[in-house]
Each structure stands twice: as C-alpha cells, then as structure tokens.
Design a protein around this motif. Structure first.
Motif, PDB file in Angstrom:
ATOM      1  N   GLY A   1      22.210   7.863  19.689  1.00 49.89           N
ATOM      2  CA  GLY A   1      21.664   6.767  20.483  1.00 49.89           C
ATOM      3  C   GLY A   1      22.197   6.746  21.904  1.00 49.89           C
ATOM      4  N   GLN A   2      23.296   7.446  22.134  1.00 49.33           N
ATOM      5  CA  GLN A   2      23.865   7.473  23.476  1.00 49.33           C
ATOM      6  C   GLN A   2      23.488   8.788  24.142  1.00 49.33           C
ATOM      7  OE1 GLN A   2      28.077   5.911  23.385  1.00 49.33           O
ATOM      8  NE2 GLN A   2      27.718   6.130  21.208  1.00 49.33           N
ATOM      9  N   GLY A   3      23.317   8.741  25.441  1.00 51.34           N
ATOM     10  CA  GLY A   3      22.790   9.899  26.134  1.00 51.34           C
ATOM     11  C   GLY A   3      23.851  10.897  26.551  1.00 51.34           C
ATOM     12  N   THR A   4      23.423  11.839  27.370  1.00 55.91           N
ATOM     13  CA  THR A   4      24.286  12.921  27.795  1.00 55.91           C
ATOM     14  C   THR A   4      25.328  12.462  28.798  1.00 55.91           C
ATOM     15  OG1 THR A   4      22.364  14.312  27.569  1.00 55.91           O
ATOM     16  CG2 THR A   4      24.253  15.263  28.716  1.00 55.91           C
ATOM     17  N   TRP A   5      24.890  11.588  29.710  1.00 60.27           N
ATOM     18  CA  TRP A   5      25.740  11.278  30.857  1.00 60.27           C
ATOM     19  C   TRP A   5      26.570  10.028  30.606  1.00 60.27           C
ATOM     20  CZ3 TRP A   5      26.149  14.952  34.384  1.00 60.27           C
ATOM     21  CH2 TRP A   5      25.133  15.938  34.395  1.00 60.27           C
ATOM     22  N   PRO A   6      27.736   9.952  31.214  1.00 62.44           N
ATOM     23  CA  PRO A   6      28.652   8.828  30.955  1.00 62.44           C
ATOM     24  C   PRO A   6      27.997   7.462  31.119  1.00 62.44           C
ATOM     25  CG  PRO A   6      29.755  10.502  32.230  1.00 62.44           C
ATOM     26  CD  PRO A   6      28.349  10.967  32.071  1.00 62.44           C
ATOM     27  N   TRP A   7      27.063   7.307  32.075  1.00 61.11           N
ATOM     28  CA  TRP A   7      26.488   5.967  32.251  1.00 61.11           C
ATOM     29  C   TRP A   7      25.526   5.598  31.128  1.00 61.11           C
ATOM     30  CZ3 TRP A   7      25.934   9.960  35.763  1.00 61.11           C
ATOM     31  CH2 TRP A   7      24.690  10.608  35.776  1.00 61.11           C
ATOM     32  N   GLN A   8      25.261   6.540  30.253  1.00 66.48           N
ATOM     33  CA  GLN A   8      24.415   6.216  29.104  1.00 66.48           C
ATOM     34  C   GLN A   8      25.253   5.867  27.870  1.00 66.48           C
ATOM     35  OE1 GLN A   8      22.453   9.983  29.367  1.00 66.48           O
ATOM     36  NE2 GLN A   8      20.508   9.020  29.946  1.00 66.48           N
ATOM     37  N   TRP A   9      26.572   5.917  28.035  1.00 67.07           N
ATOM     38  CA  TRP A   9      27.417   5.651  26.878  1.00 67.07           C
ATOM     39  C   TRP A   9      27.657   4.159  26.730  1.00 67.07           C
ATOM     40  CZ3 TRP A   9      31.536   9.858  28.409  1.00 67.07           C
ATOM     41  CH2 TRP A   9      30.934  11.126  28.288  1.00 67.07           C
ATOM     42  N   ASN A  10      28.044   3.792  25.516  1.00 68.00           N
ATOM     43  CA  ASN A  10      28.232   2.370  25.242  1.00 68.00           C
ATOM     44  C   ASN A  10      29.361   1.743  26.036  1.00 68.00           C
ATOM     45  OD1 ASN A  10      26.144   2.203  23.480  1.00 68.00           O
ATOM     46  ND2 ASN A  10      27.385   2.610  21.662  1.00 68.00           N
ATOM     47  N   VAL A  11      30.308   2.576  26.469  1.00 66.33           N
ATOM     48  CA  VAL A  11      31.472   2.004  27.150  1.00 66.33           C
ATOM     49  C   VAL A  11      31.059   1.285  28.425  1.00 66.33           C
ATOM     50  CG1 VAL A  11      32.032   4.143  28.384  1.00 66.33           C
ATOM     51  CG2 VAL A  11      33.806   2.447  27.963  1.00 66.33           C
TER      52      VAL A  11
END
Lengths: 320, 384
Positions: free
Chosen positions: A177-187
């Motif tokens: 569900g989270q993408g490749t790039w850091p801004w797509q991560w849940n954090v």
C-alpha cells in the motif's frame, strides 16, 4: 505427504532462528562499538580485528558458565522464563515480509499475530522475577508488567491507525500500500503515529530511557538479577530479538517495508530496520533513565490521548 | 559493652527493623554490594510497593580505624593515612592534618608552599566534583557522562601527578611545606587545562544539565530545608544547596584564601538540583582560584626550615579545611611525644549521610538513589 505450508514454516523458523541469533551477535557488537564511540573510547578491540569476534567470545563465555539456581527459587518457573522469553520472538518474525517474496507466513492477520506474541514477552519477565525469589527481581518484574501493559495500549492504537489507512492487517498488503518514494510512506502521512509507535517500542523492548525493569543503578539487574550463564544470555538475546521485531514492524508499518527507490528489495528493508536500531542504541547511550511515575504519566497523559486523536485524524484522512 | 537487651532498649540502628515488617511491606537490603551505594554503604529499607517507608543506613563495613592508627605512628608517618580517608579529595585531608600539626607547633609553611597547596587542593576538588558528576549521572541511568568526566579527570590527574607524585592517594603536604615545586611548563599546562575545562563545563551544561529527562529526575527531589541541614550538621555543597553560604575557606579563613577572589555559590532550591548546580558552580570557582593562584604565586622555598624530627608541643588543636564534601576537621591532642596522643577526624560525609533517613521517607526507590547520589558520599570517609 507432508503439508507444503508446514514445511515452509519449519524451514522459515530455522532460518529465522539463525537470522535472529546472527543478528543478536552483530547487534551486541554494534551496540558496544557505538557505545564506545559515543563515550570517546574504541569499544571492544582485542578479540579479532577491531574486536569483531568479541560477541562470539562473550557467547562462548556465557555458554561455559555454570547455571546456578538460587536455593529458594522455584526451579521450574525459574528456568521456564528465559526459554519462554525467546520463543515468541521467533514466531513474531514469521509474518514479516522482508522482501517481495521473502515472507514465511502470509497471514491476513499477521499484525495481530505479532501483537499477540509480543504480549507474551512480559509474561516471561514476570515469571523470571517471581520465580527467582529475589526482592530486586520481584520489583523489576512488577515494573515490567505495569510498563508493558500500559504501553501496549498506545502501541495498539498507533498500529490501528495504520490499519485504518490500509484497511488491512496483512503486513504484505500494508507494505504494498505504500509507494516507492519516502513521501508515499506512512511515516509522512501519519507522523504522530510513527512517533507514538517508536516511543512505545522503546518501552516495550525495555530499552533506555525506559529500561526500568532492569534499571542497574536502582535494582542491580532487575528481573534477571539471579540468572547466570545462558539463562542471562537468553534474556539478553531476547532483548535484541525484540528490537529486531519492533524495528521490523516499524519498517513495514511506517517506512514502506521493502519499498525503496531504484531497486526495491530486502536490502531496503534491512537498511531501514538497522537505521532504526541504530537510533535506539544511540538513544540508550545518550539519555538518563526516567522515573517510574514519569514513565506511566507519559503513557496515560500524553501517548494514549494523542494516539486517540491520531486515530480521528487518520479516519479523516481516509475519508478524504 | 552492652547486652542485647540494653542495645534494644537504647535504640540500636537496626532496632526498627528487628521489629519486623508491617503488613504488605517489604524489607530490602540496599547494599553493601549495590551499584549505586558507591562502595560498601548498606541501607536497610522498608518499602511499600516502591515507596520507602523507612530507611536506615548501616555503617562500619570499611572501618579501618585511622584515628586509632595515628596513636601508633609518628606525625610524618600518619600523613599517608590521610590520603586514604577520602580518596577523592585526599589533599584536603592532608591539609587538615598537616595544618593542625603546624598550628599546634606554630611552624607555618612558606608562602610559595601555601599557594602550591591551594593549587593542588583546588585541582583535587575539581577531580572530585567531576567524578561525582559522572557517578551521579550513572546513578540516574546516563552511562556516557562519566567517561567524559574521566577524560577531563585524566588530564587533571596527569598534572597532579607531576605536582604531587601521586594520582589518587596523595601525601604531598609536609609540615611546613610541600614535597614538589611547580615549574613553568606545569604552570602552562594548568593554564591550558583551565581554558579547556571552562569549555567543557559549558558543553556539560548544554548537553546534560539542561536535559529535560535529567531535570525530571533531580528537580524537587530530596528537599533539605535550611534548618534541617543545619540540624544535622551538614556542610559543603549539601548545606550550600540549602541556601547557607557557609564555606570554611571564607568562614574560618586559612592559608592564602583571603587573598583570592572567589564567591561561595549557594542555591535556594534546596533540592537535588540545587546541590547539583552548586557543585557545577564550584567547579568554575575552583578554576578561578587556580587561575589567580598560578599568577600570584611568589618565588621562594617550598619547605620551611624544620628539624628532622619535629617536636610538637603538648596541647590540643582543631583545624578545619573545606573539602569537596564539606568541612573536614582534625582535632589533634599531643602529649609532646613522637606520635599524636589522640586524633579525631570530622568527616563531612558522615553528617551528610545522616540526612538520608529523614530525606528518603516517602520517596520512590529511584528517588532515593537520586538523593543518595546528590549527597556525594564517600564511604571510606564515613567509616574512617
């Protein structure tokens, strides 16, 4: 004909035990080296080049030591505790997806399994403190129970916020569900959840500044005061294994798991996990220990309400 | 000798505990082997959960009868004992004894020796406070600062080694002087150390003292009101942390301290943080004193003319100096013979420890550790 699923789990368990044991050795070395450099000294240096064989020497020393049982201890409970301490950790790693296909048990309720078995850890600490019939041990066990039970609540709420976002408790699905790039991560979508999870993970793994169950300067060694040799060794290994589990789960839930730019794969997972572990070690050698009432106040007054607020925030995000 | 009944009647230290525990409480032996009692102090605690109901220090595990030993030694031989009473501020103890003998015999040291004494004694005070600082933070669960403190202390001990000949158990004061002189290279090293240490103290403040977890562990812990500190005879930073500006260097001036410009830091906080801050300021003040002393120090002999076997006239004398932990007193009685007739040593840690029983009542176990650390106890000094 043997069930292929069972075979898969068996092979995975063996692999996991090897992984955990190797990692425990590596982390002991890393911890001592990092501690050394934080404290302006080289750390272990004598055994092997740059002391790289030191953890091995330590392990051999621990194995060679006599196992003593205190006279008034309950031997069954006393020796059950360290074994019980280590086993749930191995099971916790089963549903963690290290890579796209590197998952031992693809469970729909993987997160629940981890939380359930992680809760068992406190039982072994309780047994250790009670069974060793030592007042310091008992105090340590009492602290551990109060601490772990309290921090499990904000931890669950933080995990729940991620489950809301993904709509799944399957760790592989959460990763995808989270993408490749850091801004797509849940954090970044759920930063408060990550912070709450991380603080709770520190408390759940009994790491400084929340290492109250074994607070050396107060309780000598807390719940493992009476353990010698590998009895202590198992607790020690379980602590590092717990760190691995906590950081792995944090990686999956908040840092995108094995997702990463350029070449997604297990190396991204390990990189993120070790970065978190490095942070935990760094924190241990930097901060003083909190007092027990401060610890519980932090949990009940700040983390629980914040985690609840965070849930509201996450539901709004999901709605949008 | 008392019989068991008499002891019970008179109130022996373990009397409270011989009565046994109350319902739902636990009697806990903290020490003599415990990481945060810093040696062989034993404290008996009765706890309810983690709250301390009663606490009683039990002493005597490292009693070496220094006072009795003095009666069988010549005056000069006893100097080495003094370095072992309080191994952290050994030079102050040296000074208390040597000063008492000089006062009784009226054989003052040479001016240069006075300054050398001030310099070495203050350097020693800094090393003592640095060690306290590291050990106290270790008690509070911060592992790293003690190694930073030891890094600084190492440099300091190197200087002291060249100034006095030893690194821990100093015995460098003689009657009428000191054993070794300071040369220009050493003066240069001391000046460099002062500059470096000021930098470090600044760093320690921003890195450690201002940390909010640390403040949570020392703020409002172990309040010693002024009258309580006075009632127990507390001295040193413990007393000054309660707002009493009593420092033997100013209250009963000795040596060249009146010619040196320094303030007596106090704090009105009265809690563990107050004592912590007082000690940190004392580090700065000691640096100031040394800085002035290395400039003011006159040329000349470091040893006054003394006969080989000094004849100490019969009589009695009391001489006190300010140690890192408080007022160090030496009461000396001489019958005119070759060795002291009687010596009584006043150890500041003893009075400061006696505060603990009252202070720790009703606190948490973790706070008791914090309080014990904030008193800066040296156990060999308590038992002597």
């Amino acid at each position: 004909m043997i069930d292929p699923q069972l075979l898969r789990i068996l092979i995975a368990l063996v692999g996991i035990l090897g992984f955990v044991a190797l990692n425990a050795l590596a982390l002991v070395y890393a911890e001592r080296k990092i501690a050394g450099h934080v404290q302006r000294r080289p750390g272990p240096y004598e055994v092997g080049p740059h002391g790289i064989l030191q953890p091995l020497a330590d392990a051999l020393k621990l194995m060679g030591k006599q196992l003593t049982t205190p006279r008034d201890a309950d031997p069954v409970i006393f020796w059950l505790a360290p074994i019980l301490c280590f086993m749930p950790v191995a099971l916790c790693i089963l549903p963690i997806p290290f890579g796209p296909n590197l998952i031992a048990l693809d469970l729909n309720l993987g997160m629940v399994l981890i939380l359930a078995f992680a809760g068992l850890g406190v039982l072994s600490i309780c047994l250790a403190g009670w069974g060793s019939n030592n007042k310091w041990g008992l105090l340590g066990a009492a602290r551990a129970v109060a601490q772990n039970v309290a921090y499990e609540i904000p931890l669950l709420l933080a995990v729940l916020s991620v489950a809301f976002m993904t709509g799944s408790l399957n760790l592989a699905t959460i990763t995808e569900g989270q993408g490749t790039w850091p801004w797509q991560w849940n954090v970044l979508l759920n930063p408060l959840g990550f912070i709450i999870y991380f603080i709770c993970a520190l408390a759940e793994t009994n790491r400084a500044p929340f290492d109250l169950p074994e607070a050396e300067s107060e309780l000598t060694a807390g719940f493992h005061t009476e353990y010698s040799g590998m009895g202590f060794g198992l607790f020690f290994m379980a602590e590092y294994a717990n760190m691995i589990v906590a950081c792995s789960v944090a990686t999956v839930l908040f840092l995108g798991g094995w997702n990463g730019p350029f070449a997604p794969g297990w190396w991204w997972f390990l990189l993120k996990m070790y970065a978190l572990i490095f942070l935990i070690i760094q924190i241990r050698w930097t901060y003083p220990r909190v007092r027990f009432d401060q610890l519980l106040n932090l949990c009940w007054r700040w983390l629980v309400p914040l985690a609840l607020l965070n849930l509201v925030y996450v539901t709004i995000i999901v709605k949008l | 000798m008392f019989t068991r009944e008499q002891i019970a009647e008179r109130g022996f230290y373990t009397q409270h505990f011989e009565q046994g525990k109350q319902d739902n409480t636990l009697i806990l032996n903290m020490g003599p082997q415990h990481p945060s009692t810093h040696g062989v102090l034993r404290v008996m605690l009765e706890i309810d959960g983690e709250y301390i109901l009663r606490a009683e220090p039990v002493l005597g595990y490292i009693h070496r009868m220094h006072e009795k030993m003095a009666e069988g030694k010549t005056y000069a031989q006893f100097i080495t004992n003094m370095g072992r009473v309080d191994y952290l501020h050994a030079l102050a103890w040296n000074w208390a004894f040597v000063g008492a003998v000089e006062k009784l015999g009226d054989t003052p040291p040479t001016p240069r020796a006075e300054y050398l004494r001030v310099i070495t004694c203050e350097l020693n005070r800094i090393s003592s406070h640095l060690l306290w600082w590291g050990a106290y933070l270790l008690d509070l669960g911060a592992f790293t600062p003690i190694l930073y403190a030891f890094g600084d202390r190492e440099e300091l001990l190197d200087i002291l080694q060249d100034l006095t000949g030893s690194r821990l158990t100093y015995a460098s004061f003689t009657f009428g002087g000191v054993v070794a002189d300071m040369n220009d290279a050493l003066r240069e090293r001391i000046t460099r150390f002062i500059a470096r240490m000021r930098d470090r103290l600044h760093m320690y403040k921003s890195l450690v003292t201002d940390n909010f977890i640390l403040l949570g562990r020392v703020e409002d812990i172990g309040h010693i009101p002024m009258d309580m500190a006075v009632r127990y005879g507390a001295t040193g930073p413990v007393l000054r942390g309660s707002g009493v500006a009593y420092d033997v260097r100013r209250a009963e001036p000795y040596s060249v301290y009146p010619q040196l410009d320094f303030i007596v830091p106090t704090s009105d906080r009265t809690d563990a943080l107050g004592r912590y801050l007082v000690r940190m300021q004392e580090l700065e003040q000691s640096l100031n004193i040394i800085e002035q002393a290395v400039v003011q120090i006159p040329e000349g002999e470091i040893q006054a003319k003394m006969p080989k076997k000094p004849k100490i006239p019969a009589g009695e004398v009391y001489f006190a100096v300010e140690g890192a932990r408080g007022k160090i007193g030496c009461y000396l009685q001489s019958d005119g013979g070759g060795s002291p007739y009687r010596i009584k040593l006043r150890a500041p840690s003893f009075s400061n420890l006696s505060l603990f029983a009252e202070l720790s009542q009703g606190t948490l176990l973790a706070d008791a550790v914090s309080i014990l650390g904030s008193l800066d106890l040296v156990i060999p000094e308590i038992d002597r």
